[in-house]
Design an enzyme around this catalytic site. Structure first.
Site, PDB file in Angstrom:
ATOM      1  N   ASP A  82       0.817  -1.216   0.000  1.00 48.41           N
ATOM      2  CA  ASP A  82       0.000   0.000   0.000  1.00 48.41           C
ATOM      3  C   ASP A  82       0.853   1.270   0.000  1.00 48.41           C
ATOM      4  O   ASP A  82       1.855   1.362   0.706  1.00 48.41           O
ATOM      5  CB  ASP A  82      -0.909  -0.004   1.235  1.00 48.41           C
ATOM      6  CG  ASP A  82      -1.930   1.115   1.198  1.00 48.41           C
ATOM      7  OD1 ASP A  82      -2.471   1.382   0.121  1.00 48.41           O
ATOM      8  OD2 ASP A  82      -2.182   1.727   2.246  1.00 48.41           O
ATOM      9  N   ASP A 104       1.058   5.335  -4.935  1.00 43.54           N
ATOM     10  CA  ASP A 104       0.311   6.586  -4.839  1.00 43.54           C
ATOM     11  C   ASP A 104       0.978   7.682  -5.659  1.00 43.54           C
ATOM     12  O   ASP A 104       1.946   8.300  -5.230  1.00 43.54           O
ATOM     13  CB  ASP A 104       0.192   7.009  -3.378  1.00 43.54           C
ATOM     14  CG  ASP A 104      -0.733   8.210  -3.202  1.00 43.54           C
ATOM     15  OD1 ASP A 104      -1.278   8.693  -4.212  1.00 43.54           O
ATOM     16  OD2 ASP A 104      -0.918   8.649  -2.062  1.00 43.54           O
ATOM     17  N   HIS A 181      -6.345  11.140   5.533  1.00 37.38           N
ATOM     18  CA  HIS A 181      -5.484  10.201   6.245  1.00 37.38           C
ATOM     19  C   HIS A 181      -5.249  10.712   7.665  1.00 37.38           C
ATOM     20  O   HIS A 181      -5.140  11.920   7.897  1.00 37.38           O
ATOM     21  CB  HIS A 181      -4.136  10.046   5.540  1.00 37.38           C
ATOM     22  CG  HIS A 181      -4.219   9.301   4.246  1.00 37.38           C
ATOM     23  ND1 HIS A 181      -4.176   9.931   3.018  1.00 37.38           N
ATOM     24  CD2 HIS A 181      -4.351   7.983   3.982  1.00 37.38           C
ATOM     25  CE1 HIS A 181      -4.252   9.029   2.057  1.00 37.38           C
ATOM     26  NE2 HIS A 181      -4.362   7.836   2.613  1.00 37.38           N
ATOM     27  N   GLY A 211     -10.237   5.836   6.571  1.00 38.40           N
ATOM     28  CA  GLY A 211     -11.477   5.410   7.212  1.00 38.40           C
ATOM     29  C   GLY A 211     -11.595   5.788   8.675  1.00 38.40           C
ATOM     30  O   GLY A 211     -12.709   5.872   9.207  1.00 38.40           O
ATOM     31  N   THR A 212     -10.470   6.048   9.347  1.00 36.20           N
ATOM     32  CA  THR A 212     -10.516   6.382  10.766  1.00 36.20           C
ATOM     33  C   THR A 212     -11.316   7.668  10.998  1.00 36.20           C
ATOM     34  O   THR A 212     -11.141   8.662  10.295  1.00 36.20           O
ATOM     35  CB  THR A 212      -9.091   6.557  11.319  1.00 36.20           C
ATOM     36  OG1 THR A 212      -8.418   5.298  11.253  1.00 36.20           O
ATOM     37  CG2 THR A 212      -9.109   7.035  12.756  1.00 36.20           C
TER      38      THR A 212
END
Length: 392
Positions: A82, A104, A181, A211-212
């Protein structure tokens, strides 16, 4: 259960309207906690190894343990590299054992992001590896996340997404609709209407980074509007840190093994909560039935060398050839050996471990392999046998 094809896993989630959890792994305790949670929920799961979390050989060392743990798991697992930084880093992730990659380049102009992503897709698909692209930009807002993902949020355009997916051939697409992020401040405002338009514009599964900090209702709405994979790490790090703080506060002399066990248990609890919320609990059996297994293969070359060559000449030729072969994408490792019994028919063995059968096909047609075979190997070999093997 075997490690499974990541694209197959995500496509199943996309067809059945739930989201796969892709959880960041920064230590063996994280991997253990995530896999225990997935087994408890009977859920498929993705282990995310984030390049920026590791230095030097730390990534490769942890990958050995993660890969072994994934193969022993009782649920379908995929291992994703990732937020890589380059084509070379994606190749390294595949060499270490990842069967999905995400590099990325979303901070670049659209055309640069497209062409660089396409290069990565061409390389990874030749190895049978799933590729995630990112369009739009998801920034970081606090601590390390701000340093790793600097700048301002840029929303994903549905029109650009359609062009990007078609021209790059990515298997899934990470989109920017309002998440960040790291640790969110306040209540995030997510653009569900934009997400609907992106979903209509592309056929591949969609991914959310950052997602946090989202509420349970926001997660449900994201999945309802087409999200099939959710990347999740900061919250796991937070519960791990909280576990350590609480243990030390309760007992200043607490043993480090108890601290690590507490980290694993905290990660397991949070991961299990997410898996149940995102709808992937109880789906392990159906996912396994519909996913291709991910299996490494071995390419064995058993051979004899011309008697006219000295030991030093043989060693130099083979070592140079092995270095050339190691650079081919999909090659995980190369080992040269001799039989213990010196009176056998063949004197030498070269074992090349590759990430998949698809990687083996690409290996045979790669310029590095053809150059080694024609200019080195066949010039010094008298007789040889080739075997291609996979586990049964």
């Amino acid at each position: 259960m075997p490690i499974v094809n990541l694209a197959d896993m995500l496509n199943h989630a996309n067809r059945h309207n739930y989201a796969i959890g892709a959880f960041g792994v920064s230590s063996l305790q994280f991997a253990e906690g995530i896999l225990q949670a997935a087994e408890s929920c009977r859920s498929p799961v993705v282990l995310n190894l984030i390049e920026m979390h590791f230095e030097d050989d730390g990534f490769a060392l942890l990958m050995h343990a993660v890969s072994e743990a994934a193969q022993r798991a009782a649920v379908p697992v995929a291992i994703n590299f990732d937020h890589g930084t380059s084509l070379a880093s994606a190749e390294r992730g595949i060499r270490c054992g990842c069967n999905g990659v995400m590099v990325d380049t979303s901070a670049l102009p659209f055309s640069d992001n497209l062409w660089q992503t396409r290069d990565i897709v061409n390389m990874a698909h030749a190895c049978g590896v799933t590729v995630e692209g990112e369009l739009g930009y998801v920034p970081g807002i606090e601590d390390e996340s701000a340093k790793e993902h600097p700048g301002e949020l840029t929303y994903t355009s549905a029109a650009e997404a359609a062009v990007f997916v078609e021209r790059t051939g990515v298997d899934c697409l990470a989109v920017s609709i309002g998440t960040v992020h790291g640790r969110m401040k306040g209540v995030p405002k997510l653009d569900y209407a934009r997400l609907d338009k992106i979903k209509e514009a592309v056929a591949v599964p969609l991914v959310i980074h950052g997602g946090t900090g989202l509420s349970d209702d926001q997660f449900r709405r994201l999945i309802g509007h087409g999200i099939s994979k959710i990347n999740y790490y900061t919250a796991l790090a937070d519960v791990a840190n909280q576990s350590i703080r609480e243990s030390v506060t309760a007992d200043k002399k607490v043993d480090h093994s108890k601290l690590l066990a507490g980290v694993r248990d905290a990660v397991r609890t949070e991961t299990e909560r997410c898996l149940r919320l995102w709808g992937c609990g109880g789906r392990a059996a159906e996912v396994l039935a519909q996913c291709r297994p991910w299996q490494e293969v071995q390419h064995l070359v058993i051979y004899n060398i011309s008697e006219n060559l000295s030991e030093s000449e043989i060693e130099l030729t083979m070592s140079e050839g092995m270095e050339s072969l190691k650079s081919i994408p999909g090659v995980r490792s190369i080992h040269a050996s001799r039989p213990i019994q010196p009176d056998g028919k063949y004197q030498y063995c070269l074992q090349i471990n590759l990430s998949s059968e698809k990687a083996l096909e690409a290996y045979r047609n790669h310029s590095g392999y053809l150059m080694f075979s024609n200019k080195a190997f066949y010039q010094v070999v008298d007789d040889h046998v080739v075997l291609d093997l996979k586990e049964i």
